[in-house]
Design a protein around this motif. Sequence first.
Motif, PDB file in Angstrom:
ATOM      1  N   PRO A 199      -1.965  38.270 -14.668  1.00  0.00           N
ATOM      2  CA  PRO A 199      -1.945  36.900 -15.211  1.00  0.00           C
ATOM      3  C   PRO A 199      -0.980  35.970 -14.479  1.00  0.00           C
ATOM      4  CG  PRO A 199      -0.693  38.353 -16.631  1.00  0.00           C
ATOM      5  CD  PRO A 199      -1.294  39.234 -15.566  1.00  0.00           C
ATOM      6  N   THR A 200      -1.165  35.824 -13.159  1.00  0.00           N
ATOM      7  CA  THR A 200      -0.421  34.842 -12.388  1.00  0.00           C
ATOM      8  C   THR A 200      -1.173  33.517 -12.449  1.00  0.00           C
ATOM      9  OG1 THR A 200      -1.581  35.364 -10.328  1.00  0.00           O
ATOM     10  CG2 THR A 200       0.409  36.640 -10.834  1.00  0.00           C
ATOM     11  N   PHE A 201      -0.491  32.417 -12.114  1.00  0.00           N
ATOM     12  CA  PHE A 201      -1.168  31.125 -12.188  1.00  0.00           C
ATOM     13  C   PHE A 201      -2.304  31.037 -11.170  1.00  0.00           C
ATOM     14  CE2 PHE A 201      -1.324  26.445 -11.181  1.00  0.00           C
ATOM     15  CZ  PHE A 201      -2.103  26.144 -12.290  1.00  0.00           C
ATOM     16  N   ASP A 202      -2.142  31.634  -9.985  1.00  0.00           N
ATOM     17  CA  ASP A 202      -3.234  31.660  -9.010  1.00  0.00           C
ATOM     18  C   ASP A 202      -4.508  32.199  -9.648  1.00  0.00           C
ATOM     19  OD1 ASP A 202      -1.704  30.630  -7.008  1.00  0.00           O
ATOM     20  OD2 ASP A 202      -1.464  32.501  -5.896  1.00  0.00           O
ATOM     21  N   ASN A 203      -4.378  33.285 -10.405  1.00  0.00           N
ATOM     22  CA  ASN A 203      -5.553  33.914 -11.000  1.00  0.00           C
ATOM     23  C   ASN A 203      -6.100  33.098 -12.165  1.00  0.00           C
ATOM     24  OD1 ASN A 203      -5.481  36.025  -9.172  1.00  0.00           O
ATOM     25  ND2 ASN A 203      -4.255  37.354 -10.491  1.00  0.00           N
ATOM     26  N   TYR A 204      -5.212  32.493 -12.975  1.00  0.00           N
ATOM     27  CA  TYR A 204      -5.690  31.610 -14.049  1.00  0.00           C
ATOM     28  C   TYR A 204      -6.506  30.459 -13.455  1.00  0.00           C
ATOM     29  CZ  TYR A 204      -2.990  33.485 -18.013  1.00  0.00           C
ATOM     30  OH  TYR A 204      -2.503  34.261 -19.038  1.00  0.00           O
ATOM     31  N   LEU A 205      -5.976  29.821 -12.407  1.00  0.00           N
ATOM     32  CA  LEU A 205      -6.647  28.672 -11.814  1.00  0.00           C
ATOM     33  C   LEU A 205      -7.977  29.076 -11.196  1.00  0.00           C
ATOM     34  CD1 LEU A 205      -6.680  25.701 -11.027  1.00  0.00           C
ATOM     35  CD2 LEU A 205      -5.286  26.268  -9.021  1.00  0.00           C
ATOM     36  N   SER A 206      -7.993  30.210 -10.500  1.00  0.00           N
ATOM     37  CA  SER A 206      -9.232  30.679  -9.878  1.00  0.00           C
ATOM     38  C   SER A 206     -10.308  30.922 -10.929  1.00  0.00           C
ATOM     39  CB  SER A 206      -8.960  31.958  -9.080  1.00  0.00           C
ATOM     40  OG  SER A 206     -10.151  32.459  -8.504  1.00  0.00           O
ATOM     41  N   HIS A 207      -9.928  31.531 -12.068  1.00  0.00           N
ATOM     42  CA  HIS A 207     -10.914  31.808 -13.118  1.00  0.00           C
ATOM     43  C   HIS A 207     -11.358  30.526 -13.813  1.00  0.00           C
ATOM     44  CE1 HIS A 207     -13.211  34.317 -15.726  1.00  0.00           C
ATOM     45  NE2 HIS A 207     -12.526  34.013 -16.812  1.00  0.00           N
ATOM     46  N   PHE A 208     -10.422  29.580 -14.004  1.00  0.00           N
ATOM     47  CA  PHE A 208     -10.771  28.295 -14.623  1.00  0.00           C
ATOM     48  C   PHE A 208     -11.834  27.563 -13.802  1.00  0.00           C
ATOM     49  CE2 PHE A 208      -9.829  23.657 -14.874  1.00  0.00           C
ATOM     50  CZ  PHE A 208     -10.172  23.444 -16.199  1.00  0.00           C
ATOM     51  N   LEU A 209     -11.739  27.648 -12.475  1.00  0.00           N
ATOM     52  CA  LEU A 209     -12.680  26.945 -11.594  1.00  0.00           C
ATOM     53  C   LEU A 209     -13.923  27.765 -11.280  1.00  0.00           C
ATOM     54  CD1 LEU A 209     -10.115  25.393  -9.075  1.00  0.00           C
ATOM     55  CD2 LEU A 209     -11.258  24.263 -10.985  1.00  0.00           C
ATOM     56  N   SER A 210     -13.983  29.014 -11.746  1.00  0.00           N
ATOM     57  CA  SER A 210     -15.125  29.878 -11.452  1.00  0.00           C
ATOM     58  C   SER A 210     -16.368  29.420 -12.220  1.00  0.00           C
ATOM     59  CB  SER A 210     -14.803  31.325 -11.817  1.00  0.00           C
ATOM     60  OG  SER A 210     -14.721  31.478 -13.227  1.00  0.00           O
ATOM     61  N   ASP A 211     -17.513  29.956 -11.827  1.00  0.00           N
ATOM     62  CA  ASP A 211     -18.756  29.631 -12.528  1.00  0.00           C
ATOM     63  C   ASP A 211     -18.723  30.110 -13.976  1.00  0.00           C
ATOM     64  OD1 ASP A 211     -19.763  28.485 -10.230  1.00  0.00           O
ATOM     65  OD2 ASP A 211     -20.841  30.275  -9.587  1.00  0.00           O
ATOM     66  N   ASP A 212     -17.924  31.140 -14.274  1.00  0.00           N
ATOM     67  CA  ASP A 212     -17.856  31.653 -15.646  1.00  0.00           C
ATOM     68  C   ASP A 212     -17.269  30.621 -16.602  1.00  0.00           C
ATOM     69  OD1 ASP A 212     -18.905  34.074 -14.865  1.00  0.00           O
ATOM     70  OD2 ASP A 212     -16.961  35.035 -14.587  1.00  0.00           O
ATOM     71  N   ILE A 213     -16.284  29.848 -16.143  1.00  0.00           N
ATOM     72  CA  ILE A 213     -15.631  28.847 -16.987  1.00  0.00           C
ATOM     73  C   ILE A 213     -16.137  27.445 -16.660  1.00  0.00           C
ATOM     74  CG2 ILE A 213     -13.434  27.874 -17.739  1.00  0.00           C
ATOM     75  CD1 ILE A 213     -13.849  30.773 -18.552  1.00  0.00           C
ATOM     76  N   ALA A 242      -0.263  15.841 -14.567  1.00  0.00           N
ATOM     77  CA  ALA A 242      -1.083  15.366 -13.445  1.00  0.00           C
ATOM     78  C   ALA A 242      -0.554  14.026 -12.943  1.00  0.00           C
ATOM     79  CB  ALA A 242      -2.536  15.223 -13.883  1.00  0.00           C
ATOM     80  N   PRO A 243      -0.668  13.769 -11.629  1.00  0.00           N
ATOM     81  CA  PRO A 243      -0.277  12.466 -11.102  1.00  0.00           C
ATOM     82  C   PRO A 243      -1.294  11.409 -11.511  1.00  0.00           C
ATOM     83  CG  PRO A 243      -1.305  13.771  -9.387  1.00  0.00           C
ATOM     84  CD  PRO A 243      -1.185  14.669 -10.585  1.00  0.00           C
ATOM     85  N   GLU A 244      -0.985  10.165 -11.262  1.00  0.00           N
ATOM     86  CA  GLU A 244      -1.935   9.089 -11.551  1.00  0.00           C
ATOM     87  C   GLU A 244      -3.219   9.353 -10.781  1.00  0.00           C
ATOM     88  OE1 GLU A 244      -2.256   4.194 -11.332  1.00  0.00           O
ATOM     89  OE2 GLU A 244      -0.378   5.234 -10.814  1.00  0.00           O
ATOM     90  N   GLY A 245      -4.336   9.317 -11.462  1.00  0.00           N
ATOM     91  CA  GLY A 245      -5.620   9.629 -10.837  1.00  0.00           C
ATOM     92  C   GLY A 245      -6.012  11.084 -10.974  1.00  0.00           C
ATOM     93  N   GLY A 246      -5.110  11.911 -11.534  1.00  0.00           N
ATOM     94  CA  GLY A 246      -5.425  13.314 -11.781  1.00  0.00           C
ATOM     95  C   GLY A 246      -5.248  14.190 -10.554  1.00  0.00           C
ATOM     96  N   PHE A 247      -5.382  15.502 -10.763  1.00  0.00           N
ATOM     97  CA  PHE A 247      -5.333  16.454  -9.658  1.00  0.00           C
ATOM     98  C   PHE A 247      -6.638  16.350  -8.873  1.00  0.00           C
ATOM     99  CE2 PHE A 247      -2.619  18.544 -12.903  1.00  0.00           C
ATOM    100  CZ  PHE A 247      -1.430  18.541 -12.186  1.00  0.00           C
ATOM    101  N   ASP A 252      -3.842  20.759  -4.556  1.00  0.00           N
ATOM    102  CA  ASP A 252      -2.883  19.786  -5.071  1.00  0.00           C
ATOM    103  C   ASP A 252      -2.112  20.372  -6.254  1.00  0.00           C
ATOM    104  OD1 ASP A 252      -3.566  17.904  -3.216  1.00  0.00           O
ATOM    105  OD2 ASP A 252      -4.839  16.716  -4.552  1.00  0.00           O
ATOM    106  N   LEU A 253      -2.838  21.009  -7.162  1.00  0.00           N
ATOM    107  CA  LEU A 253      -2.192  21.590  -8.338  1.00  0.00           C
ATOM    108  C   LEU A 253      -1.278  22.750  -7.939  1.00  0.00           C
ATOM    109  CD1 LEU A 253      -1.659  21.968 -11.292  1.00  0.00           C
ATOM    110  CD2 LEU A 253      -3.895  23.053 -11.544  1.00  0.00           C
ATOM    111  N   LEU A 254      -1.732  23.605  -7.021  1.00  0.00           N
ATOM    112  CA  LEU A 254      -0.898  24.726  -6.577  1.00  0.00           C
ATOM    113  C   LEU A 254       0.369  24.227  -5.882  1.00  0.00           C
ATOM    114  CD1 LEU A 254      -3.613  27.209  -5.291  1.00  0.00           C
ATOM    115  CD2 LEU A 254      -2.071  27.554  -7.225  1.00  0.00           C
ATOM    116  N   ALA A 255       0.247  23.126  -5.133  1.00  0.00           N
ATOM    117  CA  ALA A 255       1.425  22.551  -4.481  1.00  0.00           C
ATOM    118  C   ALA A 255       2.420  22.055  -5.526  1.00  0.00           C
ATOM    119  CB  ALA A 255       1.019  21.427  -3.544  1.00  0.00           C
ATOM    120  N   ALA A 256       1.912  21.406  -6.591  1.00  0.00           N
ATOM    121  CA  ALA A 256       2.793  20.933  -7.663  1.00  0.00           C
ATOM    122  C   ALA A 256       3.442  22.117  -8.382  1.00  0.00           C
ATOM    123  CB  ALA A 256       1.996  20.079  -8.646  1.00  0.00           C
ATOM    124  N   TYR A 257       2.679  23.186  -8.560  1.00  0.00           N
ATOM    125  CA  TYR A 257       3.217  24.390  -9.191  1.00  0.00           C
ATOM    126  C   TYR A 257       4.312  25.011  -8.321  1.00  0.00           C
ATOM    127  CZ  TYR A 257       3.249  29.245 -10.874  1.00  0.00           C
ATOM    128  OH  TYR A 257       3.630  30.478 -11.340  1.00  0.00           O
TER     129      TYR A 257
END
Length: 300
Positions: A199-213, A242-247, A252-257
């Motif tokens: 449960p690292t953030f890399d893996n959370y983000l990857s699953h959030f953007l996957s076709d499953d989610i 998120a910055p103005e205009g969103g991620f 971009d999000l990983l860089a902020a993290y």
Amino acid sequence: MPESSKIFTYAVDGLAYTVTVYEENGEFFADITVDEGAMDVNAIYFGDDDFSGSSESLSGPLNLNGASLDGEKVQWDEATQLSDPGLGPEGEDKETYLQTGDTMTVSLDIASLDEIDIFGIRATSTTNDAGSIKGVSGDPEEPEEPEEPEDPEDPTYEKVFFGEVFSESGDPLGGTFMLAEEPDPNPYSIPALPEGTEPTFDNYLSHFLSDDIGGDLSAAQSVVFYGTGADGAQEELFRIDAPEGGFQSADDLLAAYDDALDGAGDLAGHDLMAALSLDGHAEPGPEAGEDLELEDFDLA
């Protein structure tokens, strides 16, 4: 027999491997052998000992951001994806999953062994405590330097909220909660990481953007991280607004993290999370699993 070769080694508690880079019949290969433990080799990186210029990188959880050797940041000349994180339905039969004694051979698009003085491996489902590595090895033919401390482990989280709507006081109202492990029962069908995923953030983000989610990163106003507090209860650790205009992208999000972690200093695990929680956003969050009330927020 190989005509010439270079050997790179890497070892942490619970995992050790050797990479032999060699030329044979005019072609170049890397043999990756696990000497102890197991790992899913998701990507390889390599470069020469000149660290100037731009660095090659892979996006999302395959990045090797922050890699250093002997205290100097590494500039990678090549980066190659071998597989996606997670063992999936193949389990331990996955081609890139190597256990003690296993060897995988990778073809290299180079013209000379002189192009490789540094070798890196991004692996998940590993048998060290962190469950993943960003392994960096130098050419052992170079003069030995004093051993550097191991890089801090990637922090892990019990829950991450990709928030789209918040109350005036900052409480989550709408978005996607994701758990480290799926509760049983799971009456509200709260998404969770695939079984066995660290449960690292890399893996959370990857699953959030996957076709499953199918998550929409551009709609996220804040990403909120949860862990176990001093009293044993689940609580918010910190959040990234998120910055103005969103991620605009996952990078971009990983860089902020990464910036958030860098700002907390050279800490690891829950010590680092405790430092991050001092940003003023640390408020108790809803508990995982069946303690989450449906009326408290919108589920994706």
